[in-house]
Design an enzyme around this catalytic site. Structure first.
Site, PDB file in Angstrom:
ATOM      1  N   ASP A  67     -10.927 -12.013  20.849  1.00  0.00           N
ATOM      2  CA  ASP A  67     -10.753 -13.392  21.304  1.00  0.00           C
ATOM      3  C   ASP A  67     -11.793 -13.635  22.398  1.00  0.00           C
ATOM      4  OD1 ASP A  67     -10.101 -15.757  22.491  1.00  0.00           O
ATOM      5  OD2 ASP A  67      -7.989 -15.296  22.843  1.00  0.00           O
ATOM      6  N   LYS A  72     -14.155 -22.824  23.829  1.00  0.00           N
ATOM      7  CA  LYS A  72     -14.551 -23.267  25.183  1.00  0.00           C
ATOM      8  C   LYS A  72     -16.036 -23.655  25.365  1.00  0.00           C
ATOM      9  CE  LYS A  72     -10.670 -21.950  27.911  1.00  0.00           C
ATOM     10  NZ  LYS A  72      -9.748 -20.865  27.579  1.00  0.00           N
ATOM     11  N   TYR A  96       0.097 -28.250  32.029  1.00  0.00           N
ATOM     12  CA  TYR A  96       0.260 -27.209  33.046  1.00  0.00           C
ATOM     13  C   TYR A  96       0.568 -27.786  34.422  1.00  0.00           C
ATOM     14  CZ  TYR A  96      -1.019 -23.381  30.021  1.00  0.00           C
ATOM     15  OH  TYR A  96      -1.006 -22.438  29.030  1.00  0.00           O
ATOM     16  N   TYR A 115      -3.687 -13.519  27.078  1.00  0.00           N
ATOM     17  CA  TYR A 115      -3.459 -14.938  26.814  1.00  0.00           C
ATOM     18  C   TYR A 115      -4.347 -15.346  25.644  1.00  0.00           C
ATOM     19  CZ  TYR A 115      -3.418 -19.977  27.044  1.00  0.00           C
ATOM     20  OH  TYR A 115      -3.285 -21.295  26.702  1.00  0.00           O
TER      21      TYR A 115
HETATM   22  C1  PLP Z   1      -8.457 -20.841  26.839  1.00  0.00           C
HETATM   23  C2  PLP Z   1      -8.235 -19.678  25.963  1.00  0.00           C
HETATM   24  C3  PLP Z   1      -7.607 -19.824  24.729  1.00  0.00           C
HETATM   25  C4  PLP Z   1      -7.041 -21.146  24.254  1.00  0.00           C
HETATM   26  O1  PLP Z   1      -8.042 -22.091  24.072  1.00  0.00           O
HETATM   27  P1  PLP Z   1      -7.648 -23.660  24.086  1.00  0.00           P
HETATM   28  O2  PLP Z   1      -8.892 -24.360  23.681  1.00  0.00           O
HETATM   29  O3  PLP Z   1      -7.245 -23.955  25.501  1.00  0.00           O
HETATM   30  O4  PLP Z   1      -6.541 -23.832  23.134  1.00  0.00           O
HETATM   31  C5  PLP Z   1      -7.466 -18.702  23.927  1.00  0.00           C
HETATM   32  N1  PLP Z   1      -7.930 -17.509  24.321  1.00  0.00           N
HETATM   33  C6  PLP Z   1      -8.546 -17.326  25.496  1.00  0.00           C
HETATM   34  C7  PLP Z   1      -9.074 -15.983  25.854  1.00  0.00           C
HETATM   35  C8  PLP Z   1      -8.714 -18.401  26.371  1.00  0.00           C
HETATM   36  O5  PLP Z   1      -9.310 -18.224  27.554  1.00  0.00           O
END
Ligand code: PLP
Length: 433
Positions: A240, A269, A9, A136
């Site tokens: 998600d 995360k 990025y 996202y």
């Molecule tokens: C960061 C994120 C992802 C992607 O996770 P990575 O570990 O960076 O591949 C997917 N969905 C959401 C909501 C995110 O915040």
């Protein structure tokens, strides 16, 4: 600077040199030059309990000497089994089957595959997904496809499968139009579902907070109505929670705060407290059951070299324990945020759309440029914040805080004081131009 590293990025030509970090403890990063800065974004949203937490350090060290890694097909280990049980115990009771992987994008990719293959496994074809504007879900092709088309994915758009995007009914303090926005959005979803009967494999959403889009917040009531629609038309609801999981929204998971049971959930995360890459996709018995078969074509042929890495699993177990102990902090941070946001709101007319969800606070900074990821005010704020000892990374013109749960009330007060100084500089300068 080492010329061989290609940073994520980052447009190397225009970006300032990366800042070297020497060590970190709790809220604080120590830079190579000795300066200390407060990590107010939890290092790309992964850190939960502060850096180098001794309990997680010890768990990893102990496990590393015991079993650092083993192939996870045909073999298993205690940390993965224990973690699966603890996750299932904390999630809504319909989510019972834990599939391990190693990053958020992958966790989502797997959820999409599970939803899609479920319908194939039961002899139907359902090829479409519904998603939300601003979404996202990661940087891989499937996850880019269900993400909003943006500067991140534009160059690849011919390769992305078609998805129906609905408006995300985002809200903020004092929003008078929210019921109308929600009704409009639910109407569009209902219309899509009835226009194309039996064609949606699932609907994917970032529940309560759309992260990358700029900490856009939606209400639990909306998610509850979305659940009802998904049930009525018998399609899967995929949450998600890669960012919202593990206390971020002021509850252990956004689904629990919203009282909504998704059919699939994606977590990553914060899962290891920010120490190691790990992710899970958790599915219902119904979904799992369609893969459980004598027919080899019904298998989920997916896996990664580092799947269920034991070090990641013990870090996650130690982090979960701390999460239970720290519960009062992540549930009360919302109150702290609000009291300091009010002060900023009273002082700066250029700020708008104040919003808080658990440990996350955000607002828009309005300048003469267009709102969005490429707005330059964010870069300016980031630059001045470092000089004031605070790590911020605004999303375009959205300034947000997402501190680790170890932050004290007085540290948070200090952080807001620094933000005040930074805004005074940045907004003062721009109005003088
Ligand atoms: C960061 C994120 C992802 C992607 O996770 P990575 O570990 O960076 O591949 C997917 N969905 C959401 C909501 C995110 O915040």
């Amino acid at each position: 600077m080492n010329p061989h590293i290609w940073y994520p990025y980052t447009q190397a030509k225009t970006a300032p040199d990366p800042i070297e970090v020497k060590s970190a403890k709790g809220l604080w990063l120590e830079l190579a030059d000795g300066q200390k800065i407060a990590d107010c974004i939890s290092s790309w949203w992964v850190n939960l309990h502060g850096h180098a937490h001794p309990k997680i350090v010890a768990a990893i060290a102990h496990q590393a000497a015991q079993l650092e890694h083993v192939i996870f097909a045909g073999f298993t280990h205690a940390p993965a089994q224990e973690l699966a049980s603890q996750l299932v115990a904390r999630l809504p009771e319909n989510l019972t089957r834990v599939f391990y992987s190693d990053n958020g994008s992958t966790a989502v990719e797997i959820a999409l595959k599970m939803a899609y293959q479920y319908w194939a496994n039961i002899g139907k074809h359902r090829g479409r997904f519904m998603s939300f504007e601003g979404a996202y879900h990661g940087d891989m092709f499937g996850t880019m496809a269900v993400g909003t088309r943006s500067i991140f994915s534009d160059v690849f758009k011919d390769l992305l499968f078609e998805v129906d995007f609905c408006p995300y009914p985002d809200t903020y303090d004092g929003d008078l139009d929210i019921l109308e926005k929600e009704a409009n959005c639910l109407n569009i979803i209902r219309q899509n579902l009835s226009d194309r009967p039996n064609s949606y494999a699932g609907i994917i959403i970032e529940p309560l907070v759309q992260g990358v889009a700029g900490m856009r917040i939606c209400r639990s009531q909306f998610l509850q109505q979305l659940r009802e629609l998904a049930t009525e038309f018998d399609t899967f609801l995929i949450f998600d929670e890669v960012m919202t999981g593990f206390g971020r929204t002021g509850a252990d998971f956004a689904c629990n705060r919203a009282h909504v049971k998704p059919d699939l959930i994606c977590l990553s995360k914060g899962i290891t407290g920010g120490f190691l890459p790990l992710a899970v996709t958790v599915a219902t018995e119904r979904i799992y059951g369609s893969f459980y078969s004598d027919d080899p074509t019904k298998t989920l042929y997916h896996g990664h070299s580092y799947t269920a890495n034991p070090l990641g699993c013990v870090a996650a177990l130690a982090s979960l324990k701390l999460l239970t102990q720290n519960q009062p902090i992540y549930t009360q941070m919302e109150v702290w945020h609000r009291q300091y946001l009010i002060e900023l709101a009273n002082k700066y007319p250029q700020l708008s759309k104040f919003r808080v969800m658990g440990t996350i606070s955000a607002f828009d900074v309005n300048n003469s440029e267009k709102s969005g990821y490429l707005n330059n005010v964010g870069r300016e704020i980031r630059h001045h914040a470092i000089a004031h000892g605070v790590l911020l990374r605004p999303l375009g013109n959205v300034l947000y805080l997402m501190p680790p749960y170890c932050i004290t009330e007085s540290e948070l007060a200090w952080v807001y004081q620094q933000i005040d100084r930074v805004l005074d500089k940045v907004l003062g300068d721009s109005s003088a131009e």
